[in-house]
Motif scaffolding. Structure first.
Motif, PDB file in Angstrom:
ATOM      1  N   LYS A 248       9.462  10.242  15.422  1.00  0.00           N
ATOM      2  CA  LYS A 248       8.466  11.272  15.688  1.00  0.00           C
ATOM      3  C   LYS A 248       7.750  11.663  14.397  1.00  0.00           C
ATOM      4  N   PRO A 249       6.429  11.844  14.444  1.00  0.00           N
ATOM      5  CA  PRO A 249       5.690  12.220  13.232  1.00  0.00           C
ATOM      6  C   PRO A 249       5.875  13.695  12.885  1.00  0.00           C
ATOM      7  N   CYS A 250       5.881  13.981  11.600  1.00  0.00           N
ATOM      8  CA  CYS A 250       5.872  15.366  11.139  1.00  0.00           C
ATOM      9  C   CYS A 250       5.008  15.449   9.888  1.00  0.00           C
ATOM     10  N   THR A 251       4.759  16.647   9.421  1.00  0.00           N
ATOM     11  CA  THR A 251       3.939  16.844   8.223  1.00  0.00           C
ATOM     12  C   THR A 251       4.821  17.062   7.001  1.00  0.00           C
ATOM     13  N   THR A 252       4.214  16.885   5.841  1.00  0.00           N
ATOM     14  CA  THR A 252       4.923  17.160   4.586  1.00  0.00           C
ATOM     15  C   THR A 252       5.396  18.608   4.556  1.00  0.00           C
ATOM     16  N   GLU A 253       4.561  19.496   5.069  1.00  0.00           N
ATOM     17  CA  GLU A 253       4.907  20.918   5.091  1.00  0.00           C
ATOM     18  C   GLU A 253       6.166  21.183   5.909  1.00  0.00           C
ATOM     19  N   GLU A 254       6.370  20.385   6.944  1.00  0.00           N
ATOM     20  CA  GLU A 254       7.552  20.540   7.783  1.00  0.00           C
ATOM     21  C   GLU A 254       8.803  19.938   7.160  1.00  0.00           C
ATOM     22  N   PHE A 255       8.619  19.151   6.101  1.00  0.00           N
ATOM     23  CA  PHE A 255       9.759  18.483   5.466  1.00  0.00           C
ATOM     24  C   PHE A 255       9.674  18.697   3.952  1.00  0.00           C
ATOM     25  N   PRO A 256       9.847  19.944   3.500  1.00  0.00           N
ATOM     26  CA  PRO A 256       9.671  20.258   2.068  1.00  0.00           C
ATOM     27  C   PRO A 256      10.730  19.589   1.202  1.00  0.00           C
ATOM     28  N   ARG A 257      10.323  19.170   0.025  1.00  0.00           N
ATOM     29  CA  ARG A 257      11.213  18.558  -0.953  1.00  0.00           C
ATOM     30  C   ARG A 257      11.011  19.252  -2.296  1.00  0.00           C
ATOM     31  N   PRO A 258      11.994  19.218  -3.209  1.00  0.00           N
ATOM     32  CA  PRO A 258      11.827  19.865  -4.514  1.00  0.00           C
ATOM     33  C   PRO A 258      10.631  19.335  -5.301  1.00  0.00           C
ATOM     34  N   ALA A 259      10.404  18.028  -5.259  1.00  0.00           N
ATOM     35  CA  ALA A 259       9.300  17.426  -5.998  1.00  0.00           C
ATOM     36  C   ALA A 259       8.131  17.155  -5.066  1.00  0.00           C
ATOM     37  N   PRO A 260       6.923  17.536  -5.459  1.00  0.00           N
ATOM     38  CA  PRO A 260       5.760  17.227  -4.620  1.00  0.00           C
ATOM     39  C   PRO A 260       5.500  15.726  -4.573  1.00  0.00           C
ATOM     40  N   ARG A 261       5.147  15.230  -3.394  1.00  0.00           N
ATOM     41  CA  ARG A 261       4.831  13.821  -3.210  1.00  0.00           C
ATOM     42  C   ARG A 261       3.316  13.644  -3.137  1.00  0.00           C
ATOM     43  N   PRO A 262       2.793  12.538  -3.682  1.00  0.00           N
ATOM     44  CA  PRO A 262       1.357  12.287  -3.538  1.00  0.00           C
ATOM     45  C   PRO A 262       1.012  12.008  -2.081  1.00  0.00           C
ATOM     46  N   ALA A 263      -0.028  12.664  -1.575  1.00  0.00           N
ATOM     47  CA  ALA A 263      -0.417  12.456  -0.179  1.00  0.00           C
ATOM     48  C   ALA A 263      -1.005  11.061   0.023  1.00  0.00           C
ATOM     49  N   TYR A 264      -1.673  10.557  -0.997  1.00  0.00           N
ATOM     50  CA  TYR A 264      -2.284   9.229  -0.908  1.00  0.00           C
ATOM     51  C   TYR A 264      -2.014   8.508  -2.225  1.00  0.00           C
ATOM     52  N   SER A 265      -1.195   7.465  -2.172  1.00  0.00           N
ATOM     53  CA  SER A 265      -0.868   6.764  -3.417  1.00  0.00           C
ATOM     54  C   SER A 265      -0.993   5.253  -3.250  1.00  0.00           C
ATOM     55  N   VAL A 266      -1.966   4.839  -2.440  1.00  0.00           N
ATOM     56  CA  VAL A 266      -2.220   3.407  -2.285  1.00  0.00           C
ATOM     57  C   VAL A 266      -2.836   2.877  -3.576  1.00  0.00           C
ATOM     58  N   LEU A 267      -2.282   1.780  -4.077  1.00  0.00           N
ATOM     59  CA  LEU A 267      -2.784   1.166  -5.304  1.00  0.00           C
ATOM     60  C   LEU A 267      -3.596  -0.076  -4.953  1.00  0.00           C
ATOM     61  N   SER A 268      -4.760  -0.202  -5.535  1.00  0.00           N
ATOM     62  CA  SER A 268      -5.584  -1.393  -5.329  1.00  0.00           C
ATOM     63  C   SER A 268      -4.984  -2.571  -6.085  1.00  0.00           C
ATOM     64  N   ASN A 269      -4.872  -3.713  -5.422  1.00  0.00           N
ATOM     65  CA  ASN A 269      -4.349  -4.921  -6.059  1.00  0.00           C
ATOM     66  C   ASN A 269      -5.444  -5.784  -6.682  1.00  0.00           C
ATOM     67  N   LYS A 270      -6.656  -5.262  -6.766  1.00  0.00           N
ATOM     68  CA  LYS A 270      -7.777  -6.042  -7.308  1.00  0.00           C
ATOM     69  C   LYS A 270      -7.512  -6.516  -8.729  1.00  0.00           C
ATOM     70  N   SER A 271      -6.923  -5.661  -9.552  1.00  0.00           N
ATOM     71  CA  SER A 271      -6.650  -6.038 -10.940  1.00  0.00           C
ATOM     72  C   SER A 271      -5.693  -7.220 -11.020  1.00  0.00           C
ATOM     73  N   TRP A 272      -4.742  -7.256 -10.097  1.00  0.00           N
ATOM     74  CA  TRP A 272      -3.757  -8.336 -10.056  1.00  0.00           C
ATOM     75  C   TRP A 272      -4.430  -9.661  -9.689  1.00  0.00           C
ATOM     76  N   VAL A 273      -5.258  -9.617  -8.660  1.00  0.00           N
ATOM     77  CA  VAL A 273      -5.965 -10.817  -8.212  1.00  0.00           C
ATOM     78  C   VAL A 273      -6.971 -11.269  -9.265  1.00  0.00           C
TER      79      VAL A 273
END
Length: 296
Positions: A248-273
């Motif tokens: 079941k989906p939930c939000t970050t707010e519903e599952f608090p953690r001590p350390a903040p997590r990045p909401a969007y941390s997708v890395l582009s692989n263009k540099s690798w290619v």
């Protein structure tokens, strides 16, 4: 032919790097008990031994630093220890590599970014870590790149593997313990199988040894595509033959953690290619391969 030293050799990435040892690639992968990066003498000795062994055998030496303090939540109250492992250790390692003429590949993380982007991060994007772990990893990058060593930083994300603890193993365990699971659906990233990442790092190492090291010193390397932790968990359930509707989906707010997590941390692989390196397979395909390997 390469002779590779892998600090952090008993972690999931180090384990898979060691598994790729062959006639052409000699891998020494000590754990922290054997090679503590915060022990200057041990680091100097290990890098010196690598350089000498490579000279005697005609191989080219390389260090791939897979050692890190990765307890993201614990780092919030133990930043001094995280700094020692993620900043002081790499600084000493890079200095030792510089003094012996040994190239260094240092593994870093998506957590160096703030996580507020609306498109995949490129290596040149401004960092802005929001957690103690991210701050120490960003400072470690600076220490390595400012050391004078022939060094490359490879950022990756959401790594899982056969060795050690990780998200996939946790979800497998919880599938057998709970009727339903609530998993965060508003954090996006790219799951990365450590076996694929290890192969990619060795490909980079071979390019460096052949004098074809990328001009760009910071690269991104993750599994292809993106998903959320919720989508990732549904895929894990599918691989287990379990009903993904139990997730079941939930939000970050519903599952608090001590350390903040990045909401969007997708890395582009263009540099690798762009560096002429083989992109890692799509994350969903890699997950299937991971489970197939686990069943063998």
């Amino acid at each position: 032919m390469l002779s590779v030293l892998v600090p952090g050799g008993t972690g999931q990435l180090g384990h898979d790097l060691a598994a790729l040892a062959s006639a052409d690639v000699e891998v020494t992968a000590p754990g922290s008990a054997e090679l503590d990066l915060t022990d200057v003498g041990s680091v100097l000795k290990a890098v010196g031994a690598l350089a000498e062994r490579a000279r005697e055998t005609g191989r080219r030496p390389l260090v791939i630093n897979a050692a890190a303090y990765t307890a993201v939540d614990a780092a919030e109250t133990d930043e001094r220890r995280a700094f020692a492992v993620n900043v002081d250790g790499p600084r000493v390692l890079a200095a030792a590599c510089s003094s012996r003429g040994v190239p260094l590949v240092h593994v870093s993380t998506d957590y160096v970014f703030p996580g507020d982007a609306d498109r995949p991060y490129e290596p040149e994007d401004e960092v802005g870590p929001r957690s103690a772990y991210g701050r120490t990893k960003a400072a470690g990058e600076d220490a390595v790149l400012g050391s004078g060593a022939r060094a490359w930083v490879v950022r990756t994300a959401w790594v899982y593997g056969a060795s050690g603890s990780n998200f996939v193993k946790t979800m497998v365990r919880l599938e057998g313990e709970r009727e339903t699971l609530s998993v965060v659906d508003d954090q996006r990233g790219a799951p990365t199988w450590s076996a694929d990442l290890a192969a990619g790092l060795l490909e980079l190492g071979e390019a460096i040894a052949a004098g074809r090291g990328p001009e760009r010193r910071v690269l991104h390397c993750t599994g292809g595509g993106e998903t959320t932790w919720y989508g990732f968990t549904r895929a894990i359930f599918e691989e287990l033959g379990a009903d993904p509707e139990r997730v079941k989906p939930c939000t970050t707010e519903e599952f608090p953690r001590p350390a903040p997590r990045p909401a969007y941390s997708v890395l582009s692989n263009k540099s690798w290619v762009d560096a002429g390196l083989t992109p890692l397979r799509p994350w969903r395909e890699a997950l299937s391969a991971y489970f197939a390997a686990a069943r063998r």
